[in-house]
Scaffold this motif. Sequence first.
Motif, PDB file in Angstrom:
ATOM      1  N   TYR A  23       0.891  -1.160   0.000  1.00 34.92           N
ATOM      2  CA  TYR A  23       0.000   0.000   0.000  1.00 34.92           C
ATOM      3  C   TYR A  23       0.929   1.209   0.000  1.00 34.92           C
ATOM      4  N   PRO A  24       1.153   1.832  -1.171  1.00 27.51           N
ATOM      5  CA  PRO A  24       2.276   2.768  -1.315  1.00 27.51           C
ATOM      6  C   PRO A  24       2.282   3.919  -0.304  1.00 27.51           C
ATOM      7  N   ARG A  25       1.117   4.377   0.100  1.00 26.23           N
ATOM      8  CA  ARG A  25       1.094   5.484   1.066  1.00 26.23           C
ATOM      9  C   ARG A  25       1.770   5.111   2.374  1.00 26.23           C
ATOM     10  N   GLY A  32       9.918  12.984   3.269  1.00 29.44           N
ATOM     11  CA  GLY A  32       9.560  13.700   4.486  1.00 29.44           C
ATOM     12  C   GLY A  32       8.213  14.393   4.463  1.00 29.44           C
ATOM     13  N   ASP A  33       7.245  13.823   3.716  1.00 27.67           N
ATOM     14  CA  ASP A  33       5.898  14.396   3.788  1.00 27.67           C
ATOM     15  C   ASP A  33       4.944  13.503   4.585  1.00 27.67           C
ATOM     16  N   GLY A  34       5.493  12.457   5.182  1.00 29.82           N
ATOM     17  CA  GLY A  34       4.661  11.584   6.020  1.00 29.82           C
ATOM     18  C   GLY A  34       3.845  10.576   5.230  1.00 29.82           C
ATOM     19  N   ILE A  35       4.053  10.555   3.909  1.00 33.46           N
ATOM     20  CA  ILE A  35       3.321   9.631   3.030  1.00 33.46           C
ATOM     21  C   ILE A  35       4.334   8.831   2.224  1.00 33.46           C
ATOM     22  N   GLY A  36       4.146   7.542   2.162  1.00 34.60           N
ATOM     23  CA  GLY A  36       5.054   6.678   1.414  1.00 34.60           C
ATOM     24  C   GLY A  36       5.087   7.053  -0.058  1.00 34.60           C
ATOM     25  N   ASP A  37       6.150   6.626  -0.740  1.00 39.16           N
ATOM     26  CA  ASP A  37       6.318   7.001  -2.142  1.00 39.16           C
ATOM     27  C   ASP A  37       7.169   5.959  -2.868  1.00 39.16           C
ATOM     28  N   LEU A  38       7.317   6.139  -4.185  1.00 39.67           N
ATOM     29  CA  LEU A  38       8.006   5.131  -4.997  1.00 39.67           C
ATOM     30  C   LEU A  38       9.488   5.024  -4.636  1.00 39.67           C
ATOM     31  N   ALA A  39      10.115   6.173  -4.390  1.00 33.72           N
ATOM     32  CA  ALA A  39      11.539   6.112  -4.027  1.00 33.72           C
ATOM     33  C   ALA A  39      11.714   5.370  -2.699  1.00 33.72           C
ATOM     34  N   GLY A  40      10.731   5.518  -1.818  1.00 36.08           N
ATOM     35  CA  GLY A  40      10.764   4.779  -0.551  1.00 36.08           C
ATOM     36  C   GLY A  40      10.675   3.279  -0.795  1.00 36.08           C
ATOM     37  N   ILE A  41       9.769   2.879  -1.684  1.00 37.95           N
ATOM     38  CA  ILE A  41       9.636   1.445  -2.004  1.00 37.95           C
ATOM     39  C   ILE A  41      10.957   0.924  -2.557  1.00 37.95           C
ATOM     40  N   GLU A  42      11.553   1.709  -3.464  1.00 39.48           N
ATOM     41  CA  GLU A  42      12.820   1.285  -4.074  1.00 39.48           C
ATOM     42  C   GLU A  42      13.876   1.022  -2.991  1.00 39.48           C
ATOM     43  N   ARG A  43      13.915   1.891  -2.000  1.00 41.32           N
ATOM     44  CA  ARG A  43      14.888   1.738  -0.914  1.00 41.32           C
ATOM     45  C   ARG A  43      14.699   0.455  -0.129  1.00 41.32           C
ATOM     46  N   ARG A  44      13.481  -0.058  -0.117  1.00 43.12           N
ATOM     47  CA  ARG A  44      13.175  -1.216   0.735  1.00 43.12           C
ATOM     48  C   ARG A  44      13.087  -2.529  -0.042  1.00 43.12           C
ATOM     49  N   LEU A  45      13.509  -2.530  -1.282  1.00 44.20           N
ATOM     50  CA  LEU A  45      13.337  -3.758  -2.079  1.00 44.20           C
ATOM     51  C   LEU A  45      14.137  -4.937  -1.521  1.00 44.20           C
ATOM     52  N   ASP A  46      15.290  -4.635  -0.932  1.00 44.87           N
ATOM     53  CA  ASP A  46      16.082  -5.762  -0.419  1.00 44.87           C
ATOM     54  C   ASP A  46      15.378  -6.463   0.747  1.00 44.87           C
ATOM     55  N   ASP A  68     -10.600   8.371  -2.458  1.00 42.91           N
ATOM     56  CA  ASP A  68     -10.537   6.977  -2.013  1.00 42.91           C
ATOM     57  C   ASP A  68      -9.080   6.490  -2.098  1.00 42.91           C
ATOM     58  N   PHE A  69      -8.168   7.400  -1.782  1.00 44.53           N
ATOM     59  CA  PHE A  69      -6.737   7.102  -1.706  1.00 44.53           C
ATOM     60  C   PHE A  69      -6.206   6.364  -2.927  1.00 44.53           C
ATOM     61  N   GLY A  70      -6.505   6.940  -4.086  1.00 47.90           N
ATOM     62  CA  GLY A  70      -5.904   6.445  -5.320  1.00 47.90           C
ATOM     63  C   GLY A  70      -6.831   5.578  -6.143  1.00 47.90           C
ATOM     64  N   TYR A  71      -7.891   5.052  -5.523  1.00 51.46           N
ATOM     65  CA  TYR A  71      -8.870   4.280  -6.295  1.00 51.46           C
ATOM     66  C   TYR A  71      -9.856   5.210  -7.009  1.00 51.46           C
ATOM     67  N   ASP A  72      -9.524   6.505  -7.001  1.00 49.44           N
ATOM     68  CA  ASP A  72     -10.232   7.517  -7.784  1.00 49.44           C
ATOM     69  C   ASP A  72      -9.172   8.124  -8.706  1.00 49.44           C
ATOM     70  N   ASP A  78      -0.010   8.227 -15.677  1.00 46.75           N
ATOM     71  CA  ASP A  78       0.993   9.048 -15.009  1.00 46.75           C
ATOM     72  C   ASP A  78       1.067   8.610 -13.548  1.00 46.75           C
ATOM     73  N   VAL A  79       1.960   9.279 -12.799  1.00 49.42           N
ATOM     74  CA  VAL A  79       2.175   8.969 -11.387  1.00 49.42           C
ATOM     75  C   VAL A  79       1.796  10.201 -10.578  1.00 49.42           C
ATOM     76  N   ASP A  80       1.103   9.998  -9.470  1.00 50.99           N
ATOM     77  CA  ASP A  80       0.750  11.146  -8.627  1.00 50.99           C
ATOM     78  C   ASP A  80       2.031  11.739  -8.029  1.00 50.99           C
ATOM     79  N   PRO A  81       2.137  13.082  -8.014  1.00 47.94           N
ATOM     80  CA  PRO A  81       3.336  13.708  -7.443  1.00 47.94           C
ATOM     81  C   PRO A  81       3.605  13.302  -5.991  1.00 47.94           C
ATOM     82  N   ILE A  82       2.589  12.922  -5.257  1.00 49.22           N
ATOM     83  CA  ILE A  82       2.825  12.419  -3.894  1.00 49.22           C
ATOM     84  C   ILE A  82       3.757  11.210  -3.932  1.00 49.22           C
ATOM     85  N   PHE A  83       3.598  10.379  -4.967  1.00 42.26           N
ATOM     86  CA  PHE A  83       4.370   9.133  -5.046  1.00 42.26           C
ATOM     87  C   PHE A  83       5.660   9.288  -5.846  1.00 42.26           C
ATOM     88  N   GLY A  84       5.718  10.280  -6.737  1.00 41.96           N
ATOM     89  CA  GLY A  84       6.915  10.448  -7.567  1.00 41.96           C
ATOM     90  C   GLY A  84       6.540  10.883  -8.964  1.00 41.96           C
TER      91      GLY A  84
END
Length: 536
Positions: A23-25, A32-46, A68-72, A78-84
């Motif tokens: 759940y990317p958020r 540092g916006d308190g919401i998860g993002d794609l670069a964060g996921i990349e960091r945790r792939l290992d 509805d947190f992305g289900y809208d 494209d990618v939401d700027p919150i995520f990247g």
Amino acid sequence: MIAMDERSPDHAWWQRGVIYQIYPRSFQDSDGDGIGDLAGIERRLDYLVALGVDAVWLSPIYPSPMADFGYDVADYCDVDPIFGDLAGFDRLLAAVHARGLKLILDFVPNHTSDRHPWFEESRASRDSAKRDWYIWRDPAPGGGPPNNWISDFGGPAWEWDGATGQYYLHAFLKEQPDLNWRNPQVGAAMREALRFWLDRGVDGFRIDVLWHIVKDAAFPDNPLNPAWTPAMTERDKVLQLHSTDQPEAHAISADFRALADGYGGKVLIGEIFLPNDRHARWYGTAERPQVHLPFNFQLIECAWNAAGLRRTIAEYEASLPRFGWPNWVIGSHDAPRIAARLGEAQARVAAMLVLTLRGTPTLYQGDELGIGEVPIPPERIRDPQHFRQPHLGIGRDRSRTPMPWDASPFAGFSAVEPWLPLNPDWPRRNVANQAGDPGSMLALYRRLLGLRRAHPALSVGSLHLLEAEDEVLAYERRAGDERLLVALNLGSAPRRLPLPTDAAIDETVGTTLVDPSTGPELAPDEGRIVRLARAR
Ligand code: GLC
Ligand code: MG
């Protein structure tokens, strides 16, 4: 039809592998916006590699007003700027593939955001070129909504648009108008969106509320549900006979599949809640297949007892078409946490169950840490499902709280207070802590995932349900010469380990307990895997 694989010629990656839902958020914040993002996921792939999963499914990352947190979705390409951004997405995809993992995106075809340019154009006037891309109807003859359909989030499924004097349909929030899939232009535009991501290299899609996408063309009232009580959701007041699971939707599903098969090696997963007989139809036929995996949520829904689970497994297996590959889901961003529902001891048993059944398992982030109930203070509630029917206590925030990575401030999830609270026990219940503790839930998941990978009997073998004592669920998995017995004690008393009459115990392969047990008895809440030898 089935994509071949270099390691196991008979099974595709999505059959052998294990899917992990992010759940990317709430996975990892990097900016540092308190919401998860794609670069964060990349960091945790290992972390995912060490855990031992094979594929990652991301809940929606598209531009969205987040009603509805992305289900809208306001733009499918494209990618939401919150995520990247798209470049960040390409980096993530490359990093996923570099680790031998697969990436599955969420595809939301039933509805868009009310801020999608298509809907803005559609609602602009009755003569708009895209008017018919959505579902507009005049009021009922006596006034009011066109029929009695109810939104899945409660309240009428129709919203009045004063400017053009018609209602539009929304199966979910009014900010999520339903698309009109009877209009071929809609299908063409959506298939273009699928190609956009497949061309970028994604490995498949999880298709949101697939069984909803076509409605009865005559829009008759849905029948009332005689079993409804006020403890149930408003949606359950009616049976969704005419608003879901229409024959025409299967043709669309088959078109999605044909498109995916044109690429090769892709997977389509359908979110579908239906009884077995109607559920199985979403596989399609061998000649005209539909989704590879119609998501099976029965472990989330069925009562937790051995007899009930046994029946659930047998009936599900029996319902599958000959070519249909099974799958099991243990948690999601919509369902209550498995550990909240069953308690930690049985959540360990559930982990062994989902990772040893026949069929592709889907795990949900945080369940591998045994995150349980997370109280959400009223001022921090975010889920729109809660606000629509607050008295029911069905808010989904409690399953969407951030991943606790370590004991540093905000659990290493973010540098600031996260968008939802952390699990209250995060200083202890976090990845770093559990990684070093062989008794932890995380260590159990890693062991089980390792066993599933090492033993083809567990990933692709046949399944044979056994008779067992009360409160014990037992089955054999077989591949080649290997026979593994899985025995799960769902109760709090010791129970005899059941054995097939033609077999003897060779050795214990795994247990949910911290100290491997070998005796003829299952401890309370123990799940055990043993290798069987032929009885002398
Ligand atoms: C699916 C999603 C859920 C969402 C709904 C509407 O059920 O899993 O989170 O609210 O569809 O898109
Ligand atoms: Mg962020």
